[in-house]
Design a protein around this motif. Structure first.
Motif, PDB file in Angstrom:
ATOM      1  N   UNK A 171       0.667  -1.360   0.022  1.00 57.94           N
ATOM      2  CA  UNK A 171      -0.064  -0.065   0.067  1.00 57.94           C
ATOM      3  C   UNK A 171       0.808   1.072   0.079  1.00 57.94           C
ATOM      4  N   UNK A 172       0.743   2.248  -0.723  1.00 56.13           N
ATOM      5  CA  UNK A 172       1.183   3.543  -1.042  1.00 56.13           C
ATOM      6  C   UNK A 172      -0.201   4.539  -0.660  1.00 56.13           C
ATOM      7  N   UNK A 173      -0.099   5.455   0.309  1.00 60.34           N
ATOM      8  CA  UNK A 173      -1.369   6.165   0.446  1.00 60.34           C
ATOM      9  C   UNK A 173      -0.841   7.722   0.569  1.00 60.34           C
ATOM     10  N   UNK A 174      -1.307   8.644  -0.108  1.00 60.18           N
ATOM     11  CA  UNK A 174      -1.040  10.096  -0.078  1.00 60.18           C
ATOM     12  C   UNK A 174      -2.034  10.873   0.757  1.00 60.18           C
ATOM     13  N   UNK A 175      -1.645  11.482   1.884  1.00 62.73           N
ATOM     14  CA  UNK A 175      -2.589  12.369   2.626  1.00 62.73           C
ATOM     15  C   UNK A 175      -3.429  12.981   1.754  1.00 62.73           C
ATOM     16  N   UNK A 230       1.983  16.440   0.425  1.00 64.78           N
ATOM     17  CA  UNK A 230       3.571  15.786   0.768  1.00 64.78           C
ATOM     18  C   UNK A 230       3.786  14.919   1.704  1.00 64.78           C
ATOM     19  N   UNK A 231       2.654  14.603   2.462  1.00 64.78           N
ATOM     20  CA  UNK A 231       2.884  13.371   3.246  1.00 64.78           C
ATOM     21  C   UNK A 231       2.385  12.043   2.530  1.00 64.78           C
ATOM     22  N   UNK A 232       3.175  10.988   2.585  1.00 70.30           N
ATOM     23  CA  UNK A 232       3.080   9.715   1.810  1.00 70.30           C
ATOM     24  C   UNK A 232       3.325   8.606   2.981  1.00 70.30           C
ATOM     25  N   UNK A 233       2.480   7.614   3.042  1.00 77.59           N
ATOM     26  CA  UNK A 233       2.716   6.527   3.780  1.00 77.59           C
ATOM     27  C   UNK A 233       2.851   5.246   2.959  1.00 77.59           C
ATOM     28  N   UNK A 234       3.837   4.312   3.269  1.00 74.93           N
ATOM     29  CA  UNK A 234       3.951   2.999   2.749  1.00 74.93           C
ATOM     30  C   UNK A 234       4.170   2.022   3.584  1.00 74.93           C
ATOM     31  N   UNK A 235       3.462   0.788   3.340  1.00 76.62           N
ATOM     32  CA  UNK A 235       3.420   0.064   4.292  1.00 76.62           C
ATOM     33  C   UNK A 235       4.042  -1.464   3.862  1.00 76.62           C
ATOM     34  N   UNK A 236       4.918  -1.911   4.873  1.00 78.80           N
ATOM     35  CA  UNK A 236       5.775  -3.083   5.135  1.00 78.80           C
ATOM     36  C   UNK A 236       4.664  -3.760   6.176  1.00 78.80           C
ATOM     37  N   UNK A 237       5.624  -4.645   7.100  1.00 81.50           N
ATOM     38  CA  UNK A 237       4.996  -4.961   8.365  1.00 81.50           C
ATOM     39  C   UNK A 237       4.707  -4.001   9.220  1.00 81.50           C
ATOM     40  N   UNK A 238       5.341  -2.816   8.834  1.00 81.35           N
ATOM     41  CA  UNK A 238       5.151  -1.504   9.645  1.00 81.35           C
ATOM     42  C   UNK A 238       4.672  -0.420   8.805  1.00 81.35           C
TER      43      UNK A 238
END
Length: 71
Positions: free
Chosen positions: A48-52, A57-65
């Motif tokens: 998953x890649x999520x942009x706020x 400018x805030x982006x999240x990417x998910x591994x097991x964290x």
């Protein structure tokens, strides 16, 4: 602005306004060939890649964290 990711946590951003490609990997190590016990972060092929919606400018990417960046 387009974000794309692939196996191993490889993440890049392409800015189509100025045709710039920027590598923004979560972790600078290539995990190919390592056993699962030796991999720091475990990413799937389509992680998953999520942009706020409030801060582009805030982006999240998910591994097991969950990983967050603003740059």
């Amino acid at each position: 602005m387009v974000y794309g990711g692939s196996y191993g946590g490889f993440l890049s951003r392409i800015d189509h306004r100025n045709d710039q490609n920027r590598i923004i990997n979560v972790w600078p190590d290539n995990p190919m060939g390592y056993g699962s016990a030796d991999i720091r972060y475990r990413f799937q092929w389509n992680f998953p890649i999520v942009i706020s919606q409030y801060n582009p400018d805030k982006v999240w990417a998910a591994s097991q964290y969950l990983h967050e960046t603003t740059d």
